[in-house]
Enzyme design. Structure first.
Site, short mmCIF file in Angstrom:
data_model
loop_
_atom_site.label_atom_id
_atom_site.label_comp_id
_atom_site.label_asym_id
_atom_site.label_seq_id
_atom_site.Cartn_x
_atom_site.Cartn_y
_atom_site.Cartn_z
N ARG A 68 1.06 -1.45 0.37
CA ARG A 68 -0.13 0.23 -0.24
C ARG A 68 0.78 0.81 -0.24
NH1 ARG A 68 -5.47 0.57 0.22
NH2 ARG A 68 -6.08 2.92 0.32
N HIS A 112 -17.11 14.82 0.76
CA HIS A 112 -17.67 13.29 1.68
C HIS A 112 -19.19 13.28 1.73
CE1 HIS A 112 -17.93 10.20 4.64
NE2 HIS A 112 -18.55 10.79 5.02
N ASP A 144 -6.32 14.87 7.24
CA ASP A 144 -5.47 14.53 7.89
C ASP A 144 -5.87 13.46 7.64
OD1 ASP A 144 -7.57 13.84 8.96
OD2 ASP A 144 -7.88 15.21 10.99
N GLY A 146 -6.63 10.90 9.81
CA GLY A 146 -8.06 10.19 10.02
C GLY A 146 -8.82 9.93 8.62
N ASP A 148 -12.01 10.79 7.74
CA ASP A 148 -13.26 12.02 6.64
C ASP A 148 -12.87 13.15 8.47
OD1 ASP A 148 -13.87 11.00 4.84
OD2 ASP A 148 -15.04 9.44 5.68
C1 GAR Z 1 -19.59 11.31 -3.61
O1 GAR Z 1 -20.53 11.13 -3.72
C2 GAR Z 1 -18.58 11.55 -2.58
O2 GAR Z 1 -19.08 12.07 -1.74
C3 GAR Z 1 -18.57 10.07 -2.29
O3 GAR Z 1 -18.52 9.17 -3.23
C4 GAR Z 1 -18.86 10.05 -4.52
C5 GAR Z 1 -18.82 10.33 -5.71
O4 GAR Z 1 -19.23 10.94 -7.01
N1 GAR Z 1 -17.20 9.76 -2.44
C6 GAR Z 1 -16.91 9.43 -0.68
O5 GAR Z 1 -18.02 7.86 -0.23
C7 GAR Z 1 -15.64 9.17 -0.21
N2 GAR Z 1 -15.71 8.61 1.41
P1 GAR Z 1 -19.11 11.16 -8.09
O6 GAR Z 1 -18.11 10.19 -8.92
O7 GAR Z 1 -20.02 11.25 -9.26
O8 GAR Z 1 -18.24 12.52 -8.18
#
Ligand code: GAR
Length: 206
Positions: A68, A112, A144, A146, A148
């Protein structure tokens, strides 16, 4: 900063947030341009959106690296090659690692689909629905180390309907998210921003 702010956007899926940024950047007055789009997987709509807009793309898949950390280093290296002022994680379904933090710390934002600090992780809309909240939303934060947890740049609230499914709720959140992202990233680009503890403020240091 002279000229428009250089944005590198990382995606993992449909890329509607990326598209909103690409559309906003078409106007010179927006003050930013997407100089590259990176992904952790092939064959996604997000990469096609970048290609249609004539923006260079790169893919770094975890499974192609021995660890990773190696993947993180390769991703950071690819991003650095485009000399970003700001890195935008827009539906990027991976946590970035130490190398990424070391190189771009304080200049990486993530969107998020929940109102932080509630419902961190990959299932924001589903967790909000299961919990039974009446209001959820979206959060843009400075990344950061963490999950989110970073200092909050912007948030939008979205009401939950009784008839909502995870998909219908997520779609409404995404509509709010695109507006939030375009507005906040534009301000960060044009006005600059500072992070002091948990407080993010637009504007340059006086
Ligand atoms: C969005 O809602 C974003 O916040 C979420 O994925 C979606 C992507 O949509 N991200 C997460 O959940 C990250 N933890 P998109 O590909 O159509 O922009």
């Amino acid at each position: 900063m002279t000229g428009p702010a250089r944005l590198v956007v990382l995606v993992s899926g449909s890329g509607t947030n990326l598209q909103a940024l690409l559309d906003a950047c078409a106007d010179d007055a927006y003050g930013a341009r997407v100089v590259a789009v990176g992904a952790d997987r092939d064959g996604i709509e997000g990469l096609e959106r970048a290609e249609r807009a004539g923006v260079p793309t790169f893919v770094r898949r975890v499974k192609d690296f021995s660890s990773r950390d190696e993947w993180d280093r390769a991703t950071a290296e690819a991003v650095a090659g485009f000399e970003p002022d700001l890195v935008v994680l827009a539906g990027f379904m991976k946590l970035v690692g130490q190398e990424f933090h070391d190189r771009f710390g304080g200049r990486v934002v993530n969107t998020h689909p929940a109102l932080s600090p509630s419902f961190p992780g990959m299932r924001g809309p589903a967790d909000a629905l299961e919990y039974g909240v009446k209001v959820t939303g979206c959060t843009l934060f400075v990344v950061d180390d963490g999950v989110d947890t970073g200092p909050i740049v912007a948030q939008r609230a979205v009401e939950v309907d009784e008839a909502d499914t995870v998909d219908s709720l997520h779609e409404r959140i995404k509509a709010a998210e695109r507006e939030m992202l375009v507005d906040a990233v534009g301000r960060m680009a044009r006005e600059g921003f500072t992070v002091e503890g948990r407080a993010v403020r637009f504007g340059r240091v006086r």
